[in-house]
Design a protein around this motif. Structure first.
Motif: not given
Length: 477
Positions: A401-425
């Motif tokens: 969606f063209g977003i560089d970074a964010g603060t994702p909310i955990l999926n219930p019952g999981e310990a971690a979630i990774v957010a991948l930002g856009s690849v930019r030059k």
């Protein structure tokens, strides 16, 4: 000529103790002849769209609910006219008269062995219906989802219901007029208890008409309608009239309702910590170009998400604490020795997080195939309940969606979630010189009850190292 009888099909629990589903469309009409396991309706649970197969071969006698209606689990939705040849003796004839053999059957029912009783259970959506004992308490049952680990504790579902039963001709239940006698807490679902609180109704006074005495929404509403003299409901405030052109209202239900509830629960239960890392992913993008041109990956869909997913799986081997969950009831930390990798998917019905079972055992080629199938199924709204449960760690690709970074909310019952930002030059120091490189930001949110800052930081550093130089991953396997 064999006689016929009317049988009802009750809405079954379609997974994870869900209490209601919306009927999206009927695939049959009254008078249609159906075969066993023929799809008769398409329903949407709080997690997925599911096709309901017919538990009988016969003729559709009545559709009890219209398309678009939300139905509670255990409520009749369709009646069938079926041939009673070979039917259990407890069935009731379509004329409403009880067969003479039924009396004899009821007299000896208590002497039947468990095996004989099980043999008389009739087929439903997931096998055979539960047997309800004489006390009115539902029989306990266990449900296993595809890919679910055997070491997971068996969850107690919402009260089991006899999914399919013969129509009974009995008088409607009466509401007790005297004071309630002290006994165990009335059996009902959370939405029904909330409705009772809103209407000021004591559930001790309500007679449950659901399976095993379960108090349903309609029971509470009927009790309220018949008790206007005792129950005072405040008049609603006058509504403000707003032109339909100025605002659009969408009912909160289905996937969106479930997602909202899950995110609120996660945000206010697990202490979230989010860390960020910006890296040079030029080597990863170059690797992606080479793989797409190779004969082995010809015809396969490869994206930065494919490589990132593999990198997450490799980094987890060195940092297994991020692949765990907090068991509040048992006061234990459960560390998974397998990885069911969740992928957040934006669909027309809302956000879903289906997961790839045992993703840690897959090759890059297998992972690419699984990702393509998962996203295509999610966007079509056909993800099964089994694919939406049992995740151990998730990835959300906000870069699309063209977003560089964010603060994702955990999926219930999981310990971690990774957010991948856009690849930019972007300008980047490479080999001690300023150069234009392809850059990506990684965001990692984790549950601080399970993961210390050091463990989360090491995982994020390992993930960044692999994506900055894919060859580094070879040293971590």
């Amino acid at each position: 000529m064999s006689a016929t009888m009317i049988k009802e099909f009750r809405l079954p629990d379609l997974g994870e103790g869900l209490t209601e589903s919306e009927i999206l469309s009927w695939k049959v009409a009254v008078g249609d002849t159906v075969t066993l396991n023929q799809v008769i309706a398409e329903v949407e649970t709080a997690k997925a769209v599911v096709e309901l197969p017919s538990p009988f071969a016969g003729t559709v006698a009545a559709l009890h609910e219209e398309a678009g209606s939300v139905v509670e689990v255990g409520k009749p939705i369709v009646s069938f006219e079926v041939d009673d040849a070979g039917a259990p003796p407890s069935a009731v004839a379509s004329s409403g008269e009880v067969a003479s053999s039924e009396v004899a059957s009821s007299e000896v029912a208590s002497t039947e062995s468990p095996a004989e009783s099980a043999a008389k259970r009739e087929p439903n959506l997931v096998g055979y219906g539960a047997v309800v004992d004489k006390s009115g308490r539902p029989a306990r049952r266990q449900r296993m989802f595809a890919g679910a680990p055997e070491r997971e504790p068996v969850r107690e579902p919402v009260p089991a219901v006899e999914t399919v039963r013969a129509v009974e001709t009995s008088a409607p239940p009466t509401v007790p007029s005297g004071p309630a006698v002290e006994h165990e807490r009335p059996r009902s679902t959370p939405p029904v208890r909330k409705l009772a609180r809103d209407l000021g109704i004591d559930l001790e006074l309500v007679e449950g008409t659901g399976p095993g005495g379960l108090i349903t929404r309609s029971d509470v509403q009927e009790f309220a309608a018949g008790s206007q003299a005792q129950v005072s409901v405040p008049e609603p405030a006058p509504a403000v009239v707003v032109s339909a052109e100025r605002e659009t209202r969408t009912p909160i239900k289905g996937v969106r309702k479930f997602t909202a509830a899950a995110m609120v629960q996660s945000a206010f239960t697990a202490p979230h910590v989010t860390e960020f890392l910006t890296i040079d992913v030029t080597p990863t993008m170059e690797l992606l170009t080479r793989l797409k041109a190779s004969r082995e990956f010809a015809g396969y869909k490869l994206t930065p998400l494919t490589i990132a997913a593999k990198a997450v799986l490799i980094a987890l081997r060195r940092n297994p604490t991020l692949n765990s969950r907090w068991d509040e009831a048992a006061q234990e930390i459960v560390q998974f020795n397998y990885v069911n990798l969740g992928i957040a998917a934006a669909t027309p019905r809302g956000l879903t997080v289906p997961n790839i079972k045992d993703a840690d055992k897959m090759t890059l080629l297998e992972l690419s195939t699984a990702l393509s199938e998962l996203t295509d199924t999610a966007r079509s709204g056909k993800t099964s309940p089994a694919d939406l449960t049992g995740g151990t760690i998730s990835i959300t690709n906000i870069g699309v969606f063209g977003i560089d970074a964010g603060t994702p909310i955990l999926n219930p019952g999981e310990a971690a979630i990774v957010a991948l930002g856009s690849v930019r030059k972007a300008p980047w120091v490479h080999n001690d010189e300023l150069a234009v490189r392809q850059v990506m930001s990684l965001s990692l949110s984790f549950d601080h009850r399970l993961v210390d800052g050091e463990q989360g930081s090491k995982f994020l550093a390992d993930l960044g190292a692999i994506l900055s130089d894919p060859a580094t991953g070879m040293t971590m396997i």
